[in-house]
Scaffold this active site. Structure first.
Site, PDB file in Angstrom:
ATOM      1  N   PHE A   8       0.815  -1.228   0.000  1.00 37.11           N
ATOM      2  CA  PHE A   8       0.000   0.000   0.000  1.00 37.11           C
ATOM      3  C   PHE A   8       0.843   1.271   0.000  1.00 37.11           C
ATOM      4  CE2 PHE A   8       0.935  -0.121   4.545  1.00 37.11           C
ATOM      5  CZ  PHE A   8       1.099   1.226   4.831  1.00 37.11           C
ATOM      6  N   CYS A  38       9.641   1.626   3.479  1.00 39.58           N
ATOM      7  CA  CYS A  38      10.549   0.535   3.828  1.00 39.58           C
ATOM      8  C   CYS A  38      11.961   1.062   4.035  1.00 39.58           C
ATOM      9  CB  CYS A  38      10.537  -0.536   2.759  1.00 39.58           C
ATOM     10  SG  CYS A  38      11.222   0.069   1.229  1.00 39.58           S
ATOM     11  N   GLU A  93      -4.957  -3.769  -1.954  1.00 40.84           N
ATOM     12  CA  GLU A  93      -6.406  -3.526  -1.937  1.00 40.84           C
ATOM     13  C   GLU A  93      -6.758  -2.302  -1.086  1.00 40.84           C
ATOM     14  OE1 GLU A  93      -4.583  -5.825  -0.581  1.00 40.84           O
ATOM     15  OE2 GLU A  93      -5.601  -7.033   0.938  1.00 40.84           O
TER      16      GLU A  93
HETATM   17  P1  NAD Z   1       1.554  -6.646   3.046  1.00 35.67           P
HETATM   18  O1  NAD Z   1       2.589  -7.697   3.129  1.00 35.67           O
HETATM   19  O2  NAD Z   1       0.429  -6.665   4.018  1.00 35.67           O
HETATM   20  O3  NAD Z   1       0.862  -6.671   1.588  1.00 35.67           O
HETATM   21  C1  NAD Z   1       1.619  -6.639   0.413  1.00 35.67           C
HETATM   22  C2  NAD Z   1       0.839  -7.313  -0.702  1.00 35.67           C
HETATM   23  O4  NAD Z   1       0.619  -8.677  -0.349  1.00 35.67           O
HETATM   24  C3  NAD Z   1      -0.537  -6.710  -0.937  1.00 35.67           C
HETATM   25  O5  NAD Z   1      -0.802  -6.686  -2.316  1.00 35.67           O
HETATM   26  C4  NAD Z   1      -1.474  -7.664  -0.215  1.00 35.67           C
HETATM   27  O6  NAD Z   1      -2.756  -7.727  -0.808  1.00 35.67           O
HETATM   28  C5  NAD Z   1      -0.763  -8.986  -0.356  1.00 35.67           C
HETATM   29  N1  NAD Z   1      -1.034  -9.883   0.772  1.00 35.67           N
HETATM   30  C6  NAD Z   1      -1.252  -9.535   2.064  1.00 35.67           C
HETATM   31  N2  NAD Z   1      -1.452 -10.640   2.820  1.00 35.67           N
HETATM   32  C7  NAD Z   1      -1.342 -11.690   1.987  1.00 35.67           C
HETATM   33  C8  NAD Z   1      -1.444 -13.108   2.179  1.00 35.67           C
HETATM   34  N3  NAD Z   1      -1.687 -13.631   3.375  1.00 35.67           N
HETATM   35  N4  NAD Z   1      -1.264 -13.904   1.107  1.00 35.67           N
HETATM   36  C9  NAD Z   1      -1.021 -13.377  -0.110  1.00 35.67           C
HETATM   37  N5  NAD Z   1      -0.926 -12.048  -0.344  1.00 35.67           N
HETATM   38  C10 NAD Z   1      -1.076 -11.218   0.690  1.00 35.67           C
HETATM   39  O7  NAD Z   1       2.325  -5.246   3.083  1.00 35.67           O
HETATM   40  P2  NAD Z   1       1.721  -3.783   3.181  1.00 35.67           P
HETATM   41  O8  NAD Z   1       1.187  -3.566   4.556  1.00 35.67           O
HETATM   42  O9  NAD Z   1       0.837  -3.505   2.027  1.00 35.67           O
HETATM   43  O10 NAD Z   1       3.046  -2.913   2.972  1.00 35.67           O
HETATM   44  C11 NAD Z   1       3.923  -2.580   4.009  1.00 35.67           C
HETATM   45  C12 NAD Z   1       5.098  -3.522   4.083  1.00 35.67           C
HETATM   46  O11 NAD Z   1       5.781  -3.545   2.828  1.00 35.67           O
HETATM   47  C13 NAD Z   1       6.142  -3.099   5.099  1.00 35.67           C
HETATM   48  O12 NAD Z   1       6.608  -4.228   5.766  1.00 35.67           O
HETATM   49  C14 NAD Z   1       7.248  -2.490   4.243  1.00 35.67           C
HETATM   50  O13 NAD Z   1       8.537  -2.504   4.815  1.00 35.67           O
HETATM   51  C15 NAD Z   1       7.182  -3.346   3.042  1.00 35.67           C
HETATM   52  N6  NAD Z   1       7.785  -2.690   1.893  1.00 35.67           N
HETATM   53  C16 NAD Z   1       9.009  -3.139   1.490  1.00 35.67           C
HETATM   54  C17 NAD Z   1       9.642  -2.512   0.441  1.00 35.67           C
HETATM   55  C18 NAD Z   1      10.979  -2.990  -0.008  1.00 35.67           C
HETATM   56  O14 NAD Z   1      11.393  -2.569  -1.068  1.00 35.67           O
HETATM   57  N7  NAD Z   1      11.671  -3.848   0.714  1.00 35.67           N
HETATM   58  C19 NAD Z   1       9.030  -1.443  -0.219  1.00 35.67           C
HETATM   59  C20 NAD Z   1       7.781  -1.030   0.213  1.00 35.67           C
HETATM   60  C21 NAD Z   1       7.158  -1.662   1.278  1.00 35.67           C
END
Ligand code: NAD
Length: 496
Positions: free
Chosen positions: A148, A280, A175
């Site tokens: 997100f 991140c 989403e």
């Molecule tokens: P998230 O892991 O909750 O979701 C990421 C994606 O995975 C979304 O599209 C979501 O719909 C999907 N998802 C969530 N739960 C799932 C499941 N159980 N099974 C399959 N798909 C699933 O992450 P978020 O809250 O959207 O984003 C924040 C996180 O992303 C933080 O931990 C941040 O550090 C990380 N992030 C990392 C980077 C990087 O480059 N390393 C960059 C941006 C964000």
């Protein structure tokens, strides 16, 4: 109430099925809902991408790149609309959203160099009259799953490069702020991209599971939290797919006693609290070397934090906005409380902030916690909120051991005037992206982005040169054209 659907084969589609609300995090209200794709809808998107692949793969790279040139123009022309969409659903202040979009556009610029990037390698006369070359062929249908916190930039890390390499793409954005991805798809169509080359399915785990298991998806790029990244990587690999899964972070800044403290304070403010700490690469821990350094930092940071402005996205004078959901706000506040209960000093407390006119928004104010210990829960976890924690140590070596001991290894930074110390730090620290007096060392588009340890699962980093390798497979061709009359008989020795 607006319903946000999917974008498949060049068209918006909104089949009946499950949905969930999309919040405006500044007001706490929901004005939109997003459809959550069923298995059938994801299969429809994969069908479209598969049908488009053959013609797109055979389209000259220069023509594919021309679509990207036009896409870049359209992104710039429609920047205000993209920034507004990010503000409505993510809550990011306009100047910050403009920065995110610009970093995304730089990836489109890199993708415009596709003919150069895909030139391959050639060797003449590797044997008598034998030439050999390696070329980089597209994989087929590839997928992106994005978080997100960068609804424009992270998708732009992935699909422009994947597409110019000749692949077709299915994107599953977050989403929680889904509109931006759909708008990007519309702009790509306007830029001349053939239908089916880029598709967007909104959804949750149900949609992701199809992308991870469907045999026609050849590669998966994921960015999100570490537990999900780890499981995505394992499942994609178990189904024979190439996968890069970027996860969470805990980024430390070391401040050395010789650093320019005023400069460090200014840099830390933006890097810790920008985008409410929902980056991140956010700097969430400052490791102060020496008591005097720590005392100065805490005094100056707390004084400067009094001037920070928190509020809704549309007021460009705000420094940062709300968190993404009410649940996340509750979680961030709980981490602050746990640090307090475990003996840390809450120097500036943002837990009870009230933003006038936005009392139901998901705001947490900038928070500074001093005397944090490595055993504390607030230190070990990725908080992903506007919370900066100070750890006091007595030497640079102890500071480096602390960083190396943390499970994450995304970004880090050192503030110092000592070139030798900085060089030692950047050479030895077990972190993928390092800043020297640069607080957010996010690599530019023509390098590649990725952390170490549990911040990245997979071998290749995102975008840039690693991105080209990720979205292509190498084929090496060895060629001889025997002239008539000099054909050799069979040889049973290994060719040398
Ligand atoms: P998230 O892991 O909750 O979701 C990421 C994606 O995975 C979304 O599209 C979501 O719909 C999907 N998802 C969530 N739960 C799932 C499941 N159980 N099974 C399959 N798909 C699933 O992450 P978020 O809250 O959207 O984003 C924040 C996180 O992303 C933080 O931990 C941040 O550090 C990380 N992030 C990392 C980077 C990087 O480059 N390393 C960059 C941006 C964000």
């Amino acid at each position: 109430m607006t319903t946000i659907g999917h974008y498949i084969n060049g068209e918006s589609v909104a089949p009946d099925g499950r949905s969930q609300p999309v919040y405006n995090p500044a007001t706490g209200q929901t004005e939109k809902s997003v459809l959550l794709a069923s298995k059938e809808t994801v299969i429809e998107a994969i069908d479209a991408a598969e049908s488009a692949f053959s013609e797109w793969r055979n389209t000259p790279a220069s023509k594919r790149a021309r679509v990207m040139f036009q896409f870049k123009y359209l992104l710039e022309k429609n920047a205000d609309k993209i920034i507004e969409l990010i503000g409505q659903e993510h809550g990011k202040i306009s100047h910050d959203a403009a920065g995110e979009l610009q970093r995304g556009i730089e990836n489109v610029e890199f993708a415009c160099a596709a003919p150069q990037l895909l030139k391959g390698e050639h060797s003449k006369n590797v044997g008598p009259n034998i030439d050999s070359w390696s070329e980089f062929q597209p994989l087929g249908v590839v997928a992106g799953i994005t978080p997100f916190n960068f609804p424009a930039m992270v998708p732009l890390w992935m699909f422009p490069l994947a597409i110019v390499c000749g692949n077709t793409f299915v994107l599953k954005p977050s989403e929680r702020d889904p509109s931006c991805a759909i708008y990007l798809a519309e702009l790509l169509k306007e830029a001349g991209l053939p239908d089916g080359v880029f598709n967007v399915v909104n959804g949750d785990k149900e949609a992701v599971d199809v992308l991870l298991t469907e045999p026609r998806i050849k590669a998966v790029s994921f960015v999100g939290s570490t537990p999900i990244a780890e499981s995505i990587y394992a499942t994609a690999n178990a189904h024979g797919k190439r996968c890069q899964a970027l996860g969470g972070a805990k980024n430390h800044a070391i401040v050395m006693p010789d650093a320019d403290i005023d400069n460090a304070v200014n840099q830390l403010l933006g890097a810790a609290f920008g985008s409410s700490g929902e980056r991140c690469m956010a700097l969430s821990v400052v490791v102060a070397v020496g008591e005097e350094t720590a005392n100065q930092l805490v005094d100056k940071l707390s004084a400067a934090m009094a001037d920070l402005r928190v509020g809704p996205a549309q007021d460009a004078d705000n420094d940062f906005g709300p968190l993404i959901t009410h649940e996340h706000k509750t979680k961030v506040k709980a981490y602050i409380t746990s640090a307090e209960q475990q003996g840390a000093d809450i120097v500036v407390d943002g837990r009870n902030i009230q933003v006038k006119g936005y009392e139901n928004g998901f705001f947490v104010g900038a928070t500074l916690i001093d005397k944090v210990m490595p055993s504390m829960e607030s230190y070990q976890a990725e908080i992903f909120g506007p919370v900066l924690q100070v750890i006091r140590v007595d030497s640079m070596n102890t500071a480096m051991q602390l960083i190396d001991g943390h499970e994450y290894g995304n970004g880090t930074c050192i503030f110092t005037r000592d070139g030798e110390a900085a060089r030692y730090f950047s050479d030895h620290i077990q972190v993928g992206m390092v800043g020297i007096n640069v607080p957010l060392p996010v690599p530019v588009a023509y390098h590649s982005f990725g952390g170490w340890k549990r911040s990245l699962f997979g071998d290749l980093h995102a975008y840039g040169p690693d991105g080209v390798r990720f979205y292509t497979k190498r084929k090496t061709i060895t060629q001889r054209w025997p002239s008539s009359g000099v054909r050799e008989g069979a040889s049973f020795a290994f060719p040398s």
